[in-house]
Design a protein around this motif. Structure first.
Motif, PDB file in Angstrom:
ATOM      1  N   LEU A  84      -9.307  -0.508 -13.462  1.00  0.00           N
ATOM      2  CA  LEU A  84      -8.124  -1.118 -12.869  1.00  0.00           C
ATOM      3  C   LEU A  84      -7.962  -2.575 -13.282  1.00  0.00           C
ATOM      4  O   LEU A  84      -6.836  -3.092 -13.320  1.00  0.00           O
ATOM      5  N   SER A  85      -9.060  -3.227 -13.606  1.00  0.00           N
ATOM      6  CA  SER A  85      -8.965  -4.620 -14.042  1.00  0.00           C
ATOM      7  C   SER A  85      -8.153  -4.736 -15.329  1.00  0.00           C
ATOM      8  O   SER A  85      -7.568  -5.790 -15.605  1.00  0.00           O
ATOM      9  N   HIS A  86      -8.086  -3.663 -16.112  1.00  0.00           N
ATOM     10  CA  HIS A  86      -7.320  -3.697 -17.354  1.00  0.00           C
ATOM     11  C   HIS A  86      -5.818  -3.789 -17.101  1.00  0.00           C
ATOM     12  O   HIS A  86      -5.068  -4.196 -17.991  1.00  0.00           O
ATOM     13  N   CYS A  87      -5.385  -3.390 -15.918  1.00  0.00           N
ATOM     14  CA  CYS A  87      -3.960  -3.522 -15.602  1.00  0.00           C
ATOM     15  C   CYS A  87      -3.728  -4.540 -14.488  1.00  0.00           C
ATOM     16  O   CYS A  87      -2.691  -4.524 -13.811  1.00  0.00           O
ATOM     17  N   LYS A  88      -4.706  -5.421 -14.285  1.00  0.00           N
ATOM     18  CA  LYS A  88      -4.594  -6.516 -13.320  1.00  0.00           C
ATOM     19  C   LYS A  88      -4.389  -6.023 -11.889  1.00  0.00           C
ATOM     20  O   LYS A  88      -3.647  -6.617 -11.107  1.00  0.00           O
ATOM     21  N   ALA A  89      -5.056  -4.939 -11.556  1.00  0.00           N
ATOM     22  CA  ALA A  89      -5.022  -4.426 -10.186  1.00  0.00           C
ATOM     23  C   ALA A  89      -6.435  -4.417  -9.628  1.00  0.00           C
ATOM     24  O   ALA A  89      -7.414  -4.294 -10.366  1.00  0.00           O
ATOM     25  N   SER A  90      -6.542  -4.529  -8.321  1.00  0.00           N
ATOM     26  CA  SER A  90      -7.847  -4.496  -7.665  1.00  0.00           C
ATOM     27  C   SER A  90      -7.804  -3.541  -6.483  1.00  0.00           C
ATOM     28  O   SER A  90      -6.734  -3.223  -5.951  1.00  0.00           O
ATOM     29  N   ILE A  91      -8.981  -3.084  -6.061  1.00  0.00           N
ATOM     30  CA  ILE A  91      -9.098  -2.125  -4.961  1.00  0.00           C
ATOM     31  C   ILE A  91      -9.193  -2.876  -3.632  1.00  0.00           C
ATOM     32  O   ILE A  91     -10.064  -3.730  -3.451  1.00  0.00           O
ATOM     33  N   LEU A  92      -8.302  -2.552  -2.704  1.00  0.00           N
ATOM     34  CA  LEU A  92      -8.331  -3.152  -1.376  1.00  0.00           C
ATOM     35  C   LEU A  92      -9.131  -2.312  -0.392  1.00  0.00           C
ATOM     36  O   LEU A  92      -9.828  -2.847   0.465  1.00  0.00           O
ATOM     37  N   SER A  93      -9.036  -0.985  -0.499  1.00  0.00           N
ATOM     38  CA  SER A  93      -9.774  -0.090   0.398  1.00  0.00           C
ATOM     39  C   SER A  93      -9.826   1.293  -0.217  1.00  0.00           C
ATOM     40  O   SER A  93      -9.071   1.625  -1.126  1.00  0.00           O
ATOM     41  N   VAL A  94     -10.743   2.115   0.311  1.00  0.00           N
ATOM     42  CA  VAL A  94     -10.977   3.460  -0.219  1.00  0.00           C
ATOM     43  C   VAL A  94     -10.968   4.464   0.928  1.00  0.00           C
ATOM     44  O   VAL A  94     -11.573   4.223   1.976  1.00  0.00           O
ATOM     45  N   THR A  95     -10.299   5.591   0.730  1.00  0.00           N
ATOM     46  CA  THR A  95     -10.293   6.679   1.700  1.00  0.00           C
ATOM     47  C   THR A  95     -10.804   7.940   1.021  1.00  0.00           C
ATOM     48  O   THR A  95     -10.283   8.333  -0.026  1.00  0.00           O
ATOM     49  N   LYS A  96     -11.815   8.565   1.621  1.00  0.00           N
ATOM     50  CA  LYS A  96     -12.395   9.771   1.039  1.00  0.00           C
ATOM     51  C   LYS A  96     -12.090  10.978   1.917  1.00  0.00           C
ATOM     52  O   LYS A  96     -12.482  11.041   3.079  1.00  0.00           O
ATOM     53  N   GLY A  97     -11.383  11.935   1.346  1.00  0.00           N
ATOM     54  CA  GLY A  97     -11.132  13.189   2.025  1.00  0.00           C
ATOM     55  C   GLY A  97     -12.049  14.267   1.491  1.00  0.00           C
ATOM     56  O   GLY A  97     -12.911  14.017   0.650  1.00  0.00           O
ATOM     57  N   ALA A  98     -11.870  15.484   1.967  1.00  0.00           N
ATOM     58  CA  ALA A  98     -12.737  16.585   1.545  1.00  0.00           C
ATOM     59  C   ALA A  98     -12.517  16.949   0.082  1.00  0.00           C
ATOM     60  O   ALA A  98     -13.445  17.378  -0.610  1.00  0.00           O
ATOM     61  N   GLN A  99     -11.305  16.757  -0.427  1.00  0.00           N
ATOM     62  CA  GLN A  99     -10.990  17.187  -1.787  1.00  0.00           C
ATOM     63  C   GLN A  99     -10.472  16.071  -2.691  1.00  0.00           C
ATOM     64  O   GLN A  99     -10.355  16.273  -3.898  1.00  0.00           O
ATOM     65  N   GLN A 100     -10.168  14.900  -2.120  1.00  0.00           N
ATOM     66  CA  GLN A 100      -9.617  13.810  -2.909  1.00  0.00           C
ATOM     67  C   GLN A 100     -10.124  12.471  -2.398  1.00  0.00           C
ATOM     68  O   GLN A 100     -10.589  12.357  -1.262  1.00  0.00           O
ATOM     69  N   THR A 101     -10.024  11.462  -3.258  1.00  0.00           N
ATOM     70  CA  THR A 101     -10.313  10.083  -2.879  1.00  0.00           C
ATOM     71  C   THR A 101      -9.102   9.240  -3.233  1.00  0.00           C
ATOM     72  O   THR A 101      -8.547   9.370  -4.321  1.00  0.00           O
ATOM     73  N   ALA A 102      -8.694   8.370  -2.307  1.00  0.00           N
ATOM     74  CA  ALA A 102      -7.519   7.522  -2.521  1.00  0.00           C
ATOM     75  C   ALA A 102      -7.935   6.061  -2.462  1.00  0.00           C
ATOM     76  O   ALA A 102      -8.643   5.642  -1.539  1.00  0.00           O
ATOM     77  N   PHE A 103      -7.510   5.299  -3.439  1.00  0.00           N
ATOM     78  CA  PHE A 103      -7.759   3.866  -3.510  1.00  0.00           C
ATOM     79  C   PHE A 103      -6.443   3.139  -3.238  1.00  0.00           C
ATOM     80  O   PHE A 103      -5.465   3.342  -3.961  1.00  0.00           O
ATOM     81  N   LEU A 104      -6.431   2.300  -2.229  1.00  0.00           N
ATOM     82  CA  LEU A 104      -5.266   1.471  -1.969  1.00  0.00           C
ATOM     83  C   LEU A 104      -5.442   0.192  -2.771  1.00  0.00           C
ATOM     84  O   LEU A 104      -6.458  -0.496  -2.641  1.00  0.00           O
ATOM     85  N   LEU A 105      -4.463  -0.131  -3.605  1.00  0.00           N
ATOM     86  CA  LEU A 105      -4.611  -1.187  -4.591  1.00  0.00           C
ATOM     87  C   LEU A 105      -3.739  -2.399  -4.270  1.00  0.00           C
ATOM     88  O   LEU A 105      -2.786  -2.314  -3.491  1.00  0.00           O
TER      89      LEU A 105
END
Length: 292
Positions: free
Chosen positions: A44-65
């Motif tokens: 994500l640093s390559h597109c000038k974005a950073s991770i604010l928080s992470v949510t892990k579900g049973a089948q997926q993971t979501a990163f709020l950027l």
């Protein structure tokens, strides 16, 4: 979504979808969810974005950027960025780095909007980079460039005509109610107004939700429900106000009812509905297609 001098708070989103296959019948798929957090931070640093928080579900993971969202399953990633991000740089890095299993399909999309000066590269140049990189990685890769005249530029590549992506749907509500946007820009009223907008319907009650309120204003939400994801990004700028939704959730009555509630509440001047179908085609309704 970071506020910068002389740059609109949130321009139309850019989107990357990559689906991975297997190398042989005896090998497992590339499991994206096994990769460490440090890998995604670097990508994500390559597109000038950073991770604010992470949510892990049973089948997926979501990163709020800081610049929208990243959602990954075992074999598919969806990266959405906005503003002056260079999504193409993150895309080329990910294609080069994730080589343990072949890429079945790639979808790269960038919307046309009124503030394209915020984009640091031309779409044609982005496509040339992707084509050149895929030519090195996989001979015989089929590539197609699609130009959607009214709404966005799209490029996709896939190895076999039978390969399909999980259906994705994107909804953009543009030029929102000016009175609503004024309330959303008032710090004392933002949270209550957003909750009234997004949660007054029961649609999100069974979802695992992560949200972030930006300063001075702006809002992002990631939500997971089994194999389904939902991202919401809201920008109440006086000009170019936008409520953007991206999901792979099926078009059920409950989902449609929620969208109708949002549209009635924000009263957009323009509505754009797009779908990335299993046959990897776009259905472009940029001419203000109404939600049912």
């Amino acid at each position: 979504m970071k506020t910068k001098a002389n740059v609109v708070f949130n321009t139309a989103p850019k989107k990357l979808v990559i689906r991975f296959g297997t190398q042989s019948q005896n090998q497992k798929r590339q499991n994206l969810r096994d990769l460490p957090l440090s890998f995604w931070q670097l990508a994500l640093s390559h597109c000038k974005a950073s991770i604010l928080s992470v949510t892990k579900g049973a089948q997926q993971t979501a990163f709020l950027l800081s610049e929208s969202s990243l959602v990954i399953s075992d074999s598919e990633l969806v990266l959405i960025t906005c503003g002056d991000t260079r999504l193409i740089d993150a895309a080329t890095y990910l294609i080069a780095a994730l080589t343990t299993a072949p890429i079945e399909a790639i979808w790269f999309q960038r919307h046309k909007d009124a503030v394209n000066h915020a984009n640091p590269s031309k779409f044609e140049h982005d496509c040339s980079q992707l084509n050149a990189q895929l030519a090195l990685l996989a001979k015989g890769q089929q590539q197609t460039t699609i130009a959607a005249e009214h709404s966005c530029w799209q490029w996709h590549a896939f190895e076999q005509a039978s390969i399909s992506l999980t259906p994705h749907r994107e909804v953009q509500l543009k030029e929102l109610s000016s009175s609503l946007c004024e309330r959303l820009r008032e710090p004392s009223r933002q949270v209550n107004e957003i909750k009234r907008l997004l949660y007054s319907d029961d649609f999100l009650k069974d979802w695992l939700v992560d949200e972030h309120l930006f300063t001075p204003h702006g809002f992002s939400l990631n939500a997971l429900n089994g194999p389904h994801y939902l991202t919401v990004h809201l920008s109440p700028e006086p000009q170019h106000s936008l409520l953007s939704i991206d999901t792979n959730y099926p078009q059920t009555l409950a989902f449609q009812r929620w969208l109708t509630h949002l549209e009635r509440t924000v009263a957009p001047s323009k509505t754009l509905v797009m779908s990335l179908s299993p046959s990897i085609r776009s259905q472009d309704s940029a001419t203000a297609k109404a939600l049912a």
